[in-house]
Scaffold this motif. Sequence first.
Motif: not given
Length: 299
Positions: A250-262, A264-265
Amino acid sequence: MTGRHDPSFNGDARSFEVIRPERQTLPLVFNSPHSGRVYSAAFLAETRLDAHEIRRSEDLYVDELFAMAPAFGAPLQRAFFPRAFLDVNREPFELDPRMFAGALPSHVNMTSMRVVGGLGTIPRIVAENMPIYDRPIDAAIGLARIEEIYRPYHQSLKQLLQETKRRFGRAVLIDCHSMPGSVTVGGHRRRPDIVIGDRFCTSASSDLAYAAISILERMGFVTAYNKPYAGGFITEHYGRPASDCHALQIEVSRRLYADEQSYAKKPEFIALKQALTLFIQEFAAFLADDEGSSGLAAE
């Protein structure tokens, strides 16, 4: 193999842990191999990247997203070591000889596409093609990572699945990962929230993948199946549907829950964790119904 210890991961620290339920009541095992975020001072001194850049390959907080699995009666194994240090979702010896000073064993797989791409058992790069090292690694130290961390990690996961199979007559591994928010699929280039992979119906019975997708879509998630992520070594290695041992990725998109640059949740992290907790509950209910219809029951 000389047995030389690799000091780049704290020798007195656990490299992973298994969080067990008080009593296992489900034929499920959850695994989070890429969410480790313990970067030792020795490893940071060894890499050419800074403490922020080295985290580009992390499956951010995936272990936390699935942390409720033990509360529903399923064990969760999670790594503490980072993927940039060692990738247990590879064969044990997918190694690029150009990375090492000294001889490697003759059985090293140096030609796999993952090695060529820089993402072998000991990765050469993190995401965005950023080299991790500026000098060769001592081969003996690199091999020590495999002996001291990779092998115990897989022995533990194998044991969890064997215990589950003995207790329930079947075992279902859920291998938990995250993916970049920029991932798109299909001609319309839609962005999936979650991708379910079963190695194109070879690592799990198709009804399990379809059930997972159906549950997620009823919950409002945009899903994809096997594209662009069908599953890695773990899914392929442990999935044996003919023996009633199944593995889903299962792969969950990080855009749903985190800032991919910092890293941070986002505030949405809590709601997503709650939604995935509901997914675990509903998937467990599906398995219970499926077991009842096939005559299987827990001890």
